[in-house]
Structure formats: C-alpha cells, structure tokens
Design an enzyme around this catalytic site. Sequence first.
Site, short mmCIF file in Angstrom:
data_model
loop_
_atom_site.label_atom_id
_atom_site.label_comp_id
_atom_site.label_asym_id
_atom_site.label_seq_id
_atom_site.Cartn_x
_atom_site.Cartn_y
_atom_site.Cartn_z
N ASP A 11 50.71 30.06 24.45
CA ASP A 11 50.25 28.78 24.97
C ASP A 11 48.73 28.70 24.93
O ASP A 11 48.05 29.63 24.50
CB ASP A 11 50.77 28.57 26.40
N GLU A 24 46.80 31.42 26.35
CA GLU A 24 46.92 32.68 25.59
C GLU A 24 47.67 33.77 26.35
O GLU A 24 47.47 34.95 26.14
CB GLU A 24 45.54 33.20 25.18
N TRP A 61 45.56 40.58 20.38
CA TRP A 61 45.39 39.26 21.00
C TRP A 61 46.75 38.57 21.08
O TRP A 61 47.71 39.01 20.44
CB TRP A 61 44.41 38.39 20.19
#
Length: 576
Positions: free
Chosen positions: A197, A200, A141
């Site tokens: 941010d 993502e 992620w």
Amino acid sequence: MGLASTVSLALLGLCSLARAQTSAADAYVSAESPIAQAGILANIGPSGSKSHGAASGVIIASPSTSNPDYLYTWTRDAALVSRALVDEFIEGESSLQSVIDSYVSSQQKLQRVDNPSGSYTSGGLGEPKFNIDLTAFTGAWGRPQRDGPALRAITLITYGNHLLSSGNTSYVTDTIWPVVKADLDYVVSYWNQTGFDLWEEVSSSSFFTTAEQHTALRLGATFATAVGASASTYLTQADNVLCFLQSYWNSNGGYATANTGGGRSGIDANTVLTSIHTFDIEAGCDSVTFQPCSDRALSNLKVYVDSFRGLYSINPTGATDPILTGRYKEDVYYNGNPWYLTTFAVAEQLYDALNTWDKLGSLDVTSTSLAFFKQFDSSITAGTYASSTSEYATLTSAIRNWADGFLEVLADFTPADGGLTEQIDKSSGNPTSAADLTWSYASAITAFKARGGAIPASWGAAGLTVPATCSTGGGGGSGGDTVAVTLNVQATTVYGENIYVTGSVNQLANWSPDNAIALNADNYPTWSVTVNLPANTQIEYKYIRKNNGQVTWESDPNRSITTSASGSFTQNDTWR
C-alpha cells in the site's frame, strides 16, 4: 507559537470569534503558500537548494539523510507533487513548464532502469523508489507498489491534455505518450494482483491503489484516442477495476476499508487521500467513484477523523473539534503521530465538497451521510437541500468553518519558518520525522487551492455505472472467487537479497521469476506476503531468492496448497 498565530495576532483582537477563526485560516494560507511552493522547488533536481546530487527533474522525498533517510525519489510522491505543479501550470503558472518537462524526461529514464521488481517489460514499473541519481535502489523494501504507474500516468495525461489543447501535439505524441502507455499497460497487467500500500507496510489489495488505477485507465482511454492509439483494452479493464473498487465499502461501519490485508481496522487516511486525488467535479456527489461530497466519502471522513479523538494529547478534546489526524489509529511508526499531509487532506476533501455543492446548487443528506451532517445541525434529516434554503446555508457555513479549523490546528503546529516535516510529535507538538517533506508541502498547496475554489481537470468520472457482471480477467487475473492466503517463509538472507514467490496460477505470476511476488521482511527472518488466490484450487508454488540480478530457486519438489472455498488462511514454510 505557530506560523499563523505570529502573522495574525493583531487581527484576532479586532474580530468576532467566527471572523477570528477565518482570519487565522486566511493568515495561514497567505503565509504558508509561498513557503510550501518554495519547499517543493527546493526539492527538485538538479538546481533545487535542498536536492544536491539529484538528477534533472528528480523530485526527492526529503533532504533528510538519517532518522529517517528519505533522500530518494518515490514514484508515488513524485507523481502527486508533479500533479500539483501541473494543476498550477494549467491555472497560469507558466514558469513551471520547464520543471514539469524535466520531470517528464526523468521518468522516461526511470522507467527503463532495471530494479529488484523487474525490468521495463517485466514488472519493474512497480518499483517504489530509486536513488536520486536515477539508479536502482537494491535494498530490502516493500515492493512492488502498484499505485506509482497509475499516479504517474494521471499526472502526465493531465499535462498532455493541456498541451494538446494548446496545439503542442508532437511533444505529447513523441514524448509523453510512450511513458503513459507503458504505465497504462502495467496497470492493465497488474491491477488485480496484490502489492504494498501507499504506506509501504501492507501487501494486499489497497483502496487507494485500486481507485488510482481506475482513474488512470479511464483517463488513459480518452488520451489514447486523442493521440490516435487504441483505447479498448483500457476501457474494458477500467470497468473491471471500477467493479472491484466497490468491494472495499464496509456498509456496517460506514467507511471504505483501506486494505484487504494487514490485520487492522481498515480506517485509514488512504481513503481520504483517495477521495481528493480522484476528485472530478463533473461527477457531482457520485458514490461509485467516492467523490468528496458523496454520502460514502463523507461518512468515511467522519469515521476516520473520529478514530483519532483522544489519541493525541496535543489535540483539542471537543466531540467535533477539528484535530490533527494521522495515517491510522494503530500506527506505531515513529511512535504513531499525526501527519501534516493527512490533516491537510481532511480539509481538502471538505473544500472539494463545498465547491461541488456550490456548482450543483444543492446538497443531499442520506441515511449514509446523516451522522456526518448532524455534527453541524443536530436536527437535520435526510433530504435534498437547495442552496436557497436556510438548511443549506447553515450546513455549508458550518462545514467551511470546520474545514478552516483543520488548517488552524495545523497552523498552531507549523514552526515560525513554515517548514513542514512529515509528522508532528503527538505529545510535545514538535515537528518530527523527515524534514521538508515534499509531499507535505504539496498537500498544503492543494488544500489551499481547493479552499480558494480551484477545480482540477475532469477525468471522466461523470455518469459511470458499475457493470452488471464483474470480471478480474485480463492482466493476470483468472476470474471467480478468491481467498486471501498469507505465505510466511523462514529464510535468512544476505544484504541486498530478497525473497519472492511464484507458482502455477496467474496471481503467482505463472512460474515467472521476473514477475514473481515480493515478500516483505518486517518480521525478519520471517518473510511474508498476502495474496488473493483462486478458491477451491490446488496450487503449486516455490520461493526464490533474487540478489544482484541472480535468481536462486528452492530445491524440489514444488510446494502445494489447496485453497478453501472462502475466508483466509496462513501457510507457514521454511526455505529449503
């Protein structure tokens, strides 16, 4: 046919065009408000009708489990949604207190869940999302995301301040303060390090994140004093963050640049969301804190809205028509569509501005905001217009109608059942992406409340000045000039394994594997991150792998780069 059209069709035939427009917005607010409120509560565990499996107080992003899978809890989304509930509670919705208390309890637990970003004391508060049973999400992620702790602190402090005013000191000092302190200390330690941010996607410094960090520290200093704790560190760093916040302004373009990296124009809903989520009416139209009615925020809003003109075929085509807006014009996620929450944000900023002008009894037109105001009166010139003047009446009436117009276009693309997804298909107008997005519902509620004149609690923005000398000191910074360095490394990984970088300077975590900087795998097998590093400096660094708590270092020797005096550059590496 949209929701408001269904509700107000009979009314429209009875009114003039101007009144019909207002009636359409009125009807949409009336019909959608209870649906949005119910939509939020349905997405909160354990008893929400669409949040099965969520732990108590956990706010799911969406019940959608595929295309896309949003059945997680994001620290950012949950904090923003909870802030909307806290504001409603403060306004008198007492039934929400148990929901908010459950959220507080869930965050107590969540803070201490070890995760790929670290632990409670080593950067883990910057982990963006978790499983809804309060366990760590360990997949690849865009991490860390440093807005979450600041937003959570703001929400909990707002709640805590209200409880203190009611005499409930023990719960605040024993339960809320420890959670808030951990988040504030995280902000102090990491505000001057890059992260992903709010979308993502971009790892750099972000306007939204910096502004929320400033708000959290400023609010946190006052809160710390109220509970008998030290506030000096928070105040010192708040000044430094406020100074850094000014660097995002693009004076030539008339907008705030959303991210220091990413390779895009920088025109982004990030900045509009910043304005509404750092709104403090006591600051008036202050541009230093980017208040909604400030000349910078209004100029930015026009540039942002105009960037979407001609982009979506479903939008009206007039030069100043209210339209659906998206995240940023270069967006390709789900083919790049308008979003409900970004369009609601446009309306909310305008309502916040109108509420502030009403309080001030005047509005200012400057050379910076002139283009914004000329949309509503082509003959307007720079100056101050008192509420008793015809110019003030003309401008504020037109701006209110314009704000209502954004709600009306949203109403046209809201399904008859009032359900709000994440996005609206730019060609067909059909709802798309995640269904029942909690943030979409919260954005509707806050826009509607602003339209009705609701004013959020002050956070201390009034009268602030930018320090004469700015510092990045404290919390991992070293001060001085920096350059943006993009590090790319070719590395194949196994499922659950992520690549990080650490090195010999504070911005690379001083060789700490626990605090190492995460790279993103958007262009796998190339992993990338952009970091602001000290200029004219020789820096040593290495990449590391993390998998299920195990850390694997690259082989020796250390890598080395010497940064330039200014600008930016890219370093391409291969794992060894």
